[in-house]
Write an enzyme that holds these catalytic residues in place. Structure first.
Site, PDB file in Angstrom:
ATOM      1  CE  LYS A 125     -13.881 -70.662  29.933  1.00  0.00           C
ATOM      2  NZ  LYS A 125     -14.456 -70.023  31.116  1.00  0.00           N
ATOM      3  NE  ARG A 179      -7.616 -69.224  34.079  1.00  0.00           N
ATOM      4  CZ  ARG A 179      -7.790 -70.161  33.161  1.00  0.00           C
ATOM      5  NH1 ARG A 179      -8.783 -70.051  32.276  1.00  0.00           N
ATOM      6  NH2 ARG A 179      -6.990 -71.206  33.111  1.00  0.00           N
TER       7      ARG A 179
END
Length: 299
Positions: free
Chosen positions: A246, A280
């Site tokens: 991210k 995830r």
């Protein structure tokens, strides 16, 4: 598969059936205009899923629409054409559960009919409330995510553009998003989504919550969220987190998405320590090993 929450960290492997994933791992070439039956990227996506199972994935998450800041929404027809053939094949070739990453009720309905076991909705049922009824009727688990980014509309970007800053090296990040009480507001808004889901007929044991790392949150807010993740345990539901590659990792380390493995491993380990039940990720093998060591310590 029955999840035994608290006994281990479950690793969810990401299968991006897209041309524009922020992580650069989407299987559809960026030059592709549309989809067709038998396209080579279907085989590529299936092989990624098969390999992830070999590497230790406990769940596969198949998605056909990028959710990166500034991404362009995908039509229902295109999303179905991307994910359904992949889910059909994976259902025959892997033994682990398959999740469909979608906020569209019809995509969820068809994905479940073709072998998916979990709905992972980045809008937590707020974009298309019908998806909650799909989960209730089919008795599958659903991930309800907290999301403060702007919803896609009329072919525009999912962020609305105004709150996103783009950097050629690091990609997009949210700026100027304000919270008076970050964790308090996340908990309150997730609780509201949970109540709507229960009212739609979804049973408590089929609800998973996700605080939405990277969705309508600044770099600093994402770091605080990881540090205070344990506070979500008060809600009483298993927690899924998605820190993999991210932008908060990239902006903190000044690294592009292709060089964020170490940062991802650090974030994953911290999240496990703070109470995450599912992580995830893109890099299953490495994360699985880190998760096993973290579990040996904290569980």
């Amino acid at each position: 598969m029955k999840f035994e929450w608290g006994k281990k960290t479950y690793v969810m492997g990401i299968v991006n059936v897209t041309p524009d994933s922020f992580s650069g791992d989407g299987v559809i070439p960026r030059t592709t205009l549309g989809v067709s039956k038998g396209s080579p990227w279907i085989e590529a996506a299936v092989q990624i899923g098969v390999q992830m199972e070999k590497e230790g994935a406990d769940i596969l998450d198949v998605g056909g629409e990028s959710t990166r800041p500034g991404s362009t929404p995908v039509s229902l027809e295109d999303e179905l054409a991307r994910v359904i053939p992949v889910i059909q094949r994976l259902a025959k070739e892997v033994t682990i559960p398959i999740s469909v990453d979608t906020y569209k009720a019809e995509v969820a309905r068809q994905a479940i009919a073709h072998g998916a076991h979990v709905i992972n909705d980045v809008w937590g049922g707020r974009m298309e409330p019908e998806i909650l009824r799909v989960a209730a009727e089919t008795k599958v688990s659903i991930v309800l995510m907290h999301n403060r980014s702007k919803p896609p509309a009329g072919g525009g970007s999912s962020s609305g553009g105004k709150d996103v800053e783009e950097n050629e090296k690091l990609g997009g990040r949210y700026i100027g998003v304000e919270y008076k009480d970050l964790m308090g507001e996340i908990k309150t808004e997730l609780q509201e989504q949970i109540e709507v889901a229960l009212a739609a007929g979804i049973t408590k044991e089929h609800i998973i919550i996700d605080p939405g790392i990277g969705f309508g949150k600044t770099v600093e807010q994402n770091l605080e969220l990881v540090n205070r993740l344990w506070e979500l345990k008060e809600l009483g539901f298993p927690i899924l987190v998605g820190p993999s590659r991210k932008s908060f990792v990239g902006y903190t380390l000044d690294l592009p998405s292709s060089e964020r493995l170490e940062g991802t491993l650090a974030a994953v380990t911290l999240c496990i320590q703070k109470g995450a039940d599912i992580v995830r990720v893109h890099d299953v093998l490495e994360v699985k090993r880190a998760a096993m060591l973290a579990d040996a310590v904290v569980r």
